[in-house]
Enzyme design. Structure first.
Site, short mmCIF file in Angstrom:
data_model
loop_
_atom_site.label_atom_id
_atom_site.label_comp_id
_atom_site.label_asym_id
_atom_site.label_seq_id
_atom_site.Cartn_x
_atom_site.Cartn_y
_atom_site.Cartn_z
CG HIS A 185 -2.08 -0.92 1.08
ND1 HIS A 185 -1.93 -2.30 1.05
CD2 HIS A 185 -3.40 -0.68 0.87
CE1 HIS A 185 -3.11 -2.85 0.86
NE2 HIS A 185 -4.01 -1.91 0.74
CB SER B 106 -4.09 4.66 -4.37
OG SER B 106 -3.52 5.33 -3.26
CG PHE C 292 -1.47 4.68 9.20
CD1 PHE C 292 -2.23 5.59 8.46
CD2 PHE C 292 -1.98 4.19 10.38
CE1 PHE C 292 -3.48 6.01 8.91
CE2 PHE C 292 -3.24 4.60 10.84
CZ PHE C 292 -3.99 5.51 10.09
CG LEU D 201 -7.64 5.33 7.69
CD1 LEU D 201 -7.50 5.92 9.08
CD2 LEU D 201 -7.77 6.45 6.68
CB ALA E 228 -8.17 7.33 2.11
#
Ligand SMILES: NC(=O)NC1=NC(=O)NC1=O
Length: 174
Positions: A67, A84, A119, A121, A123
């Site tokens: 990622h 993304s 990290f 998440l 988004a």
């Protein structure tokens, strides 16, 4: 796109369409194709999740490492995948000021140093104020629980991307 169309896809078309529902991990779609036919979005999604859950720890960490960081190098260099970029844009991360970018980069570096993966998440379910807050909070979690939390976010991202592709989500077009 309906399930009859999905179930009729050859391997190449299936991976072309679903290869990035897990960011930069087309292997997952390549494996899930073998499980067709799928009865619906939930069934298809379950096969993606089951493949991930069956991976050894190194595989789980590998998925997370695929990622791109939020507001990180890939965003600055314009090398994000379309999915993304859309997700980071919706979270307001592509128009941060220099101070906010620096703070996220510092937090991301601390997080990666502590856990050995970036990290992660979902988004689209967050925003520019919540991302650094959530990153700072999770920075203090224990590695075992943080690995599970991060993979839960990968599954949320997968769910939203499948909804887009199968026409069940807000961003879909018939
Ligand atoms: N590190 C990340 O959380 N990356 C991402 N979150 C998303 O929702 N899309 C991403 O690429």
């Amino acid at each position: 796109m309906d399930m009859e169309k999905v179930n009729s896809m050859g391997f190449g078309e299936f991976v072309d369409v679903f290869g990035n529902v897990i960011e930069k991990c087309p292997l997952v779609a390549a494996a899930v194709w073998s499980q067709r036919p799928f009865s619906g979005l939930e069934d298809l999604e379950k096969h993606f999740f089951d493949f991930i859950d069956a991976l050894p720890r190194s595989g789980l960490e590998g998925i997370l490492r695929c990622h791109p960081e939020l507001a990180g190098r890939d965003l600055q260099q314009g090398t994000l995948t379309a999915e993304s970029l859309r997700e980071q844009s919706q979270a307001g991360l592509i128009s941060l000021d220099a101070d906010d970018v620096l703070r996220l980069q510092q937090l991301n570096a601390l997080y990666r140093k502590r856990f050995g993966f970036p990290f992660v998440l979902a988004a689209r379910l967050s925003d520019r104020a919540a991302v650094p807050r959530e990153l700072a909070r999770r920075l203090h979690c224990q590695p075992e629980s943080e690995l599970r939390t991060a993979l839960g976010e990968v599954k949320k991202i997968c769910h939203l991307r499948l909804e887009d592709l199968l026409g069940a989500g807000p961003a879909s077009v018939e």
